[in-house]
Design a protein around this motif. Structure first.
Motif, PDB file in Angstrom:
ATOM      1  N   VAL A 161       0.886  -1.162   0.000  1.00 14.09           N
ATOM      2  CA  VAL A 161       0.000   0.000   0.000  1.00 14.09           C
ATOM      3  C   VAL A 161       0.927   1.216   0.000  1.00 14.09           C
ATOM      4  O   VAL A 161       1.520   1.560   1.029  1.00 14.09           O
ATOM      5  CB  VAL A 161      -0.933   0.028   1.227  1.00 14.09           C
ATOM      6  CG1 VAL A 161      -1.901   1.216   1.130  1.00 14.09           C
ATOM      7  CG2 VAL A 161      -1.702  -1.277   1.360  1.00 14.09           C
ATOM      8  N   VAL A 162       1.066   1.838  -1.155  1.00 16.56           N
ATOM      9  CA  VAL A 162       2.089   2.868  -1.356  1.00 16.56           C
ATOM     10  C   VAL A 162       1.435   4.238  -1.479  1.00 16.56           C
ATOM     11  O   VAL A 162       0.543   4.446  -2.304  1.00 16.56           O
ATOM     12  CB  VAL A 162       2.926   2.567  -2.620  1.00 16.56           C
ATOM     13  CG1 VAL A 162       3.965   3.660  -2.856  1.00 16.56           C
ATOM     14  CG2 VAL A 162       3.603   1.202  -2.488  1.00 16.56           C
ATOM     15  N   GLY A 163       1.886   5.164  -0.640  1.00 21.18           N
ATOM     16  CA  GLY A 163       1.420   6.540  -0.722  1.00 21.18           C
ATOM     17  C   GLY A 163       2.347   7.360  -1.592  1.00 21.18           C
ATOM     18  O   GLY A 163       3.569   7.171  -1.568  1.00 21.18           O
ATOM     19  N   LEU A 164       1.781   8.277  -2.351  1.00 21.99           N
ATOM     20  CA  LEU A 164       2.549   9.168  -3.221  1.00 21.99           C
ATOM     21  C   LEU A 164       2.355  10.603  -2.750  1.00 21.99           C
ATOM     22  O   LEU A 164       1.235  11.017  -2.450  1.00 21.99           O
ATOM     23  CB  LEU A 164       2.087   9.044  -4.675  1.00 21.99           C
ATOM     24  CG  LEU A 164       1.985   7.630  -5.254  1.00 21.99           C
ATOM     25  CD1 LEU A 164       1.457   7.692  -6.682  1.00 21.99           C
ATOM     26  CD2 LEU A 164       3.324   6.909  -5.196  1.00 21.99           C
ATOM     27  N   GLN A 165       3.436  11.360  -2.694  1.00 21.22           N
ATOM     28  CA  GLN A 165       3.363  12.723  -2.212  1.00 21.22           C
ATOM     29  C   GLN A 165       4.497  13.542  -2.818  1.00 21.22           C
ATOM     30  O   GLN A 165       5.526  12.989  -3.225  1.00 21.22           O
ATOM     31  CB  GLN A 165       3.462  12.744  -0.679  1.00 21.22           C
ATOM     32  CG  GLN A 165       3.124  14.084  -0.043  1.00 21.22           C
ATOM     33  CD  GLN A 165       3.296  14.067   1.463  1.00 21.22           C
ATOM     34  OE1 GLN A 165       3.551  13.027   2.056  1.00 21.22           O
ATOM     35  NE2 GLN A 165       3.153  15.209   2.082  1.00 21.22           N
ATOM     36  N   CYS A 166       4.324  14.858  -2.896  1.00 24.78           N
ATOM     37  CA  CYS A 166       5.428  15.720  -3.313  1.00 24.78           C
ATOM     38  C   CYS A 166       5.534  16.899  -2.359  1.00 24.78           C
ATOM     39  O   CYS A 166       4.551  17.318  -1.746  1.00 24.78           O
ATOM     40  CB  CYS A 166       5.266  16.198  -4.750  1.00 24.78           C
ATOM     41  SG  CYS A 166       3.670  16.897  -5.187  1.00 24.78           S
ATOM     42  N   GLY A 167       6.743  17.431  -2.217  1.00 29.78           N
ATOM     43  CA  GLY A 167       6.978  18.569  -1.347  1.00 29.78           C
ATOM     44  C   GLY A 167       8.185  19.337  -1.820  1.00 29.78           C
ATOM     45  O   GLY A 167       9.140  18.752  -2.325  1.00 29.78           O
ATOM     46  N   ASP A 211       2.846  18.638   3.768  1.00 24.87           N
ATOM     47  CA  ASP A 211       3.588  17.379   3.798  1.00 24.87           C
ATOM     48  C   ASP A 211       3.276  16.565   5.047  1.00 24.87           C
ATOM     49  O   ASP A 211       3.041  15.356   4.985  1.00 24.87           O
ATOM     50  CB  ASP A 211       5.100  17.651   3.764  1.00 24.87           C
ATOM     51  CG  ASP A 211       5.540  18.354   2.498  1.00 24.87           C
ATOM     52  OD1 ASP A 211       4.746  18.391   1.537  1.00 24.87           O
ATOM     53  OD2 ASP A 211       6.663  18.859   2.469  1.00 24.87           O
ATOM     54  N   PHE A 212       3.283  17.239   6.192  1.00 25.56           N
ATOM     55  CA  PHE A 212       3.159  16.537   7.468  1.00 25.56           C
ATOM     56  C   PHE A 212       1.737  16.007   7.672  1.00 25.56           C
ATOM     57  O   PHE A 212       1.543  14.893   8.152  1.00 25.56           O
ATOM     58  CB  PHE A 212       3.544  17.466   8.620  1.00 25.56           C
ATOM     59  CG  PHE A 212       4.524  18.526   8.201  1.00 25.56           C
ATOM     60  CD1 PHE A 212       5.815  18.167   7.841  1.00 25.56           C
ATOM     61  CD2 PHE A 212       4.163  19.853   8.103  1.00 25.56           C
ATOM     62  CE1 PHE A 212       6.726  19.114   7.419  1.00 25.56           C
ATOM     63  CE2 PHE A 212       5.064  20.813   7.680  1.00 25.56           C
ATOM     64  CZ  PHE A 212       6.352  20.453   7.335  1.00 25.56           C
ATOM     65  N   VAL A 213       0.737  16.806   7.290  1.00 26.10           N
ATOM     66  CA  VAL A 213      -0.651  16.372   7.440  1.00 26.10           C
ATOM     67  C   VAL A 213      -0.969  15.274   6.436  1.00 26.10           C
ATOM     68  O   VAL A 213      -1.614  14.278   6.766  1.00 26.10           O
ATOM     69  CB  VAL A 213      -1.615  17.565   7.287  1.00 26.10           C
ATOM     70  CG1 VAL A 213      -3.060  17.104   7.450  1.00 26.10           C
ATOM     71  CG2 VAL A 213      -1.294  18.654   8.296  1.00 26.10           C
ATOM     72  N   CYS A 214      -0.508  15.440   5.212  1.00 25.06           N
ATOM     73  CA  CYS A 214      -0.745  14.422   4.187  1.00 25.06           C
ATOM     74  C   CYS A 214      -0.112  13.095   4.599  1.00 25.06           C
ATOM     75  O   CYS A 214      -0.739  12.037   4.499  1.00 25.06           O
ATOM     76  CB  CYS A 214      -0.185  14.881   2.847  1.00 25.06           C
ATOM     77  SG  CYS A 214      -0.337  13.653   1.523  1.00 25.06           S
ATOM     78  N   GLY A 215       1.133  13.145   5.076  1.00 25.17           N
ATOM     79  CA  GLY A 215       1.800  11.923   5.503  1.00 25.17           C
ATOM     80  C   GLY A 215       1.066  11.230   6.627  1.00 25.17           C
ATOM     81  O   GLY A 215       0.907  10.004   6.633  1.00 25.17           O
ATOM     82  N   ALA A 234       0.929  15.072  12.337  1.00 23.75           N
ATOM     83  CA  ALA A 234       0.170  16.322  12.316  1.00 23.75           C
ATOM     84  C   ALA A 234      -1.253  16.014  11.860  1.00 23.75           C
ATOM     85  O   ALA A 234      -1.489  15.745  10.680  1.00 23.75           O
ATOM     86  CB  ALA A 234       0.823  17.348  11.391  1.00 23.75           C
ATOM     87  N   LEU A 235      -2.190  16.016  12.794  1.00 26.02           N
ATOM     88  CA  LEU A 235      -3.576  15.698  12.468  1.00 26.02           C
ATOM     89  C   LEU A 235      -4.228  16.842  11.695  1.00 26.02           C
ATOM     90  O   LEU A 235      -3.873  18.006  11.859  1.00 26.02           O
ATOM     91  CB  LEU A 235      -4.383  15.452  13.744  1.00 26.02           C
ATOM     92  CG  LEU A 235      -3.981  14.258  14.617  1.00 26.02           C
ATOM     93  CD1 LEU A 235      -4.931  14.139  15.789  1.00 26.02           C
ATOM     94  CD2 LEU A 235      -3.954  12.971  13.807  1.00 26.02           C
TER      95      LEU A 235
END
Length: 514
Positions: free
Chosen positions: A274-280, A410-414, A506-507
Motif C-alpha cells: 500500500v504505497v502513498g505518493l506525495q510531493c513537497g 507534507d506533514f498532514v498528508c503523511g 500532524a492531524l
C-alpha cells in the motif's frame, strides 16, 4: 502521456524542455540557468537571463492570450510577451478553476493493461491480511496531555527493553495535539478521531495495539481500541506517582515487544503493498521528471495488484477535469467531486482559496501558480483508472489506484496516508526537504541532478537524468519500482531512516477547538 522535447546544443549545451507540442512556453533545464542572448537550435534567442526551471516564451503572446504548459492553460498573459522573454509570475493571470458541476465522469477510461505477475517482497504478515514493511511497536495517545510521560517511557523502553528484542526495529510514540479542548461531537471531528483510530492500526505495527490515556479527556481511549479492551489501555490518572506511570507503560510494551519479536519476514506478493505518493518542495521539473517516473511506477504497482494512494486536494483541484474521466464509474467520479467541493468550502470559511498553496520555494523553482503546480502534481497518479476515493483519515480497503483526500501539507498528508494504511511512501522533491516518517519508509526522489548532487546523502533516487536526456521516464519508473520492492523487503534503507529523520504526526482538524 507526457511528451518531453529537449532542445540542446552540444558545445554550449543550453537545454530547454517543452512538455507538450501544444505548449507555447518551455523551461530552461541548465543548472545555472542561461544568460541573455543564448540561442537554441530552433533559433529561439533569450531576451533576458532565465534561471533554471523558469519559463521562456516560444512564441509572441498577446495580452490575455492563453499561456499553455502540459497542453493545458496555466494562465493568461497580463501584457504582451515577446518570443524569447522570461515568463514570471507577474506576467500571468490565473484562470478560474474547473467548474465542479460540469466535469465529465468515467468518460475516458484507460485501456486495460495486462497484469504484472511474479513480483514479490519480504514483509511481515498480519492477522487481518495486511502486510508490514517494518516491524514496529507504535504506542498511541488519546490526548496531548500524556505526550511528555510517554516520550519519557519510550526513551527508557529503547534503552532498557528494545535491545532484548532484536527483530523489532523501533518503538515510536504516536503523539498528537488532539483529544481535549475540542468540540468532540462536531461533525468534522470525525476526521481527527478516525485518523487516530486508523493510525493505531497501521500494518507496520503488527496489530499490537496499545493506547496511553490520561483519564479525563474527551477522546476516551476506548474509542481508539476496537471493542474498548481495557488490557490495551494505560490510564495515567490511575497511577500513584510518575514512575509507576512509566512502569505501567513499560510493562504493557514488553508484552507486545515479545510478540513482535517472534515475527519474521516472509515472501509476500507485490499486491500486499500500500504505497502513498506525495510531493513537497515542488519545482517546474516536478511534472517533467520525478512525478512522471513515479506515475509510471504507480502503473506498474497497480498492474501488480497493489494499492496506490495519491492525495493533496489543493494540488489536484485545478486539474480535476483530467481525473474525473478516469474514474471507474459514476460513484467514484462523484466522490472525487465531493472531496473537491468540501475543500472549496473549507478554504472559503478561512477566507482563503487554492492559490494560498503555492510557496515562495515553488516560485523560486519556476512554478508561477497553483494551476501549473497541480498539472505537474497529478502526473504522480500515472494512467490507471481511479478505483476509489477516501475521505481524510479513512482506511483503504480495496486494491488499485485510490485518491485519498488530504491537505497538501507534507506533514498532514503523511499522517493521513499512514491512517489510510500505507506501508511505504514515495516522496518527490525539487527544492529539497529532509522529510520522513517513523512509521513507514519514505523513498525520496529528486527532480533535478543538481539537488541529487547537493543532497547526495538524503535523496534515494534521482529522476533529474530524464531532463538531460540521459534516462527515460520508463527507465526511472522501473528503477523506482524495483527500489520500492527492495525497501519494502528491508534489503535497502532509505536515507531518512538511516539518519532517523522523522517528522511529528500532524492531524487534520477542521472542527472547532474549545
Amino acid at each position: 502521456m507526457i511528451h518531453v522535447t529537449v532542445q540542446r546544443v552540444e558545445s554550449e549545451k543550453p537545454l530547454y524542455i517543452q512538455v507538450n507540442p501544444k505548449d507555447n512556453m518551455a523551461i530552461v533545464a541548465n543548472a545555472g540557468g542561461l544568460p541573455e542572448g543564448t540561442v537554441f537550435p530552433c533559433g529561439l534567442k533569450l531576451l533576458q537571463n532565465v534561471p533554471q526551471g523558469h519559463k521562456v516564451a516560444l512564441a509572441d503572446l498577446n495580452p490575455d492570450e492563453a499561456i499553455i504548459r502540459y497542453g493545458e492553460v496555466i494562465g493568461y498573459a497580463m501584457s504582451a510577451i515577446a518570443r524569447g522573454s522570461r515568463i514570471d509570475e507577474s506576467l500571468v493571470r490565473m484562470p478560474t478553476p474547473p467548474q465542479l458541476s460540469e466535469l465529465p465522469i468515467a468518460s475516458s477510461l484507460p485501456q486495460t493493461i495486462p497484469p504484472l505477475d511474479g513480483y514479490t517482497f519480504e514483509g511481515y504478515r498480519n492477522e487481518d491480511g495486511s502486510v508490514g514493511t517494518k516491524n514496529i511497536l507504535g504506542i498511541t495517545t488519546s490526548v496531548q496531555c500524556v505526550a511528555g510521560v510517554l516520550n519519557f517511557a519510550v526513551k527508557k523502553i529503547k534503552e532498557e527493553l528494545l535491545p532484548r528484542f532484536p527483530n523489532v526495529e523501533d518503538v515510536i510514540a504516536l503523539t498528537h495535539t488532539y483529544g481535549c479542548g475540542v468540540a468532540i461531537n462536531a461533525p468534522d471531528a470525525i476526521i481527527p478521531i478516525r485518523t487516530i483510530q486508523n493510525l493505531a492500526q497501521n500494518p507496520n505495527f503488527g496489530g499490537e495495539l496499545m493506547v496511553v490515556g490520561l483519564g479525563c479527556e474527551k477522546l476516551l481511549p476506548e474509542r481508539i481500541v476496537p471493542g474498548g479492551a481495557s488490557d490495551q489501555i494505560v490510564t495515567l490518572q490511575e497511577s500513584h506517582g510518575f514512575m509507576p506511570m512509566v512502569r505501567s507503560i513499560m510493562a504493557m510494551a514488553e508484552e507486545r515487544l515479545d510478540r513482535l519479536n517472534r515475527r519474521k519476514r516472509t515472501t509476500c506478493p507485490a499486491s500486499a503493498l500500500v504505497v502513498g505518493l506525495q510531493c513537497g518542495g515542488s519545482d517546474a521539473f516536478s511534472g517533467v521528471t520525478a512525478n512522471p517516473a513515479v506515475g509510471y511506477a504507480a502503473d506498474l504497482l497497480v498492474r501488480a495488484g497493489a494499492t496506490v494512494l495519491f492525495s493533496e486536494v489543493t494540488e489536484v483541484r485545478d486539474a480535476i477535469h483530467l481525473l474525473t474521466p478516469r474514474a471507474v464509474n459514476e460513484d467514484v467520479g462523484r466522490a472525487l467531486i465531493r472531496e473537491m467541493d468540501w475543500y472549496d468550502d473549507y478554504l472559503q470559511r478561512g477566507s482563503a482559496d487554492r492559490s494560498a498553496n503555492t510557496t515562495p520555494g515553488n516560485k523560486r523553482g519556476g512554478l508561477v501558480n497553483i494551476v501549473e503546480k497541480s498539472l505537474g502534481s497529478i502526473v504522480k497518479s500515472g494512467t490507471s483508472p481511479i478505483a476509489g476515493v477516501l475521505s481524510p483519515g479513512e482506511r483503504a480497503t480495496q486494491k488499485g489506484l485510490l485518491f485519498a483526500a488530504t491537505p497538501a501539507s507534507d506533514f498532514v498528508c503523511g499522517t493521513l496516508q499512514l491512517a489510510s494504511g500505507i506501508n511505504l511512501q514515495v516522496f518527490t522533491t525539487g527544492r529539497g526537504t529532509p522529510y520522513g516518517l517513523a512509521a513507514a519508509p519514505v523513498i525520496k526522489v529528486s527532480t533535478r541532478n543538481a539537488l541529487a548532487e547537493q543532497w547526495h546523502d538524503l535523496i534515494d533516487l534521482n529522476a533529474g537524468t530524464i531532463a538531460t536526456g540521459d534516462a527515460t521516464i520508463e527507465e526511472v519508473g522501473w528503477e523506482l519500482f524495483h527500489l520500492i520492492l527492495d525497501v519494502a523487503s528491508g534489503n535497502k534503507r532509505t536515507w531518512a531512516d538511516h539518519w532517523g529523520l522523522h517528522n511529528d504526526l500532524a492531524l487534520f482538524n477542521p472542527a472547532p477547538v474549545t
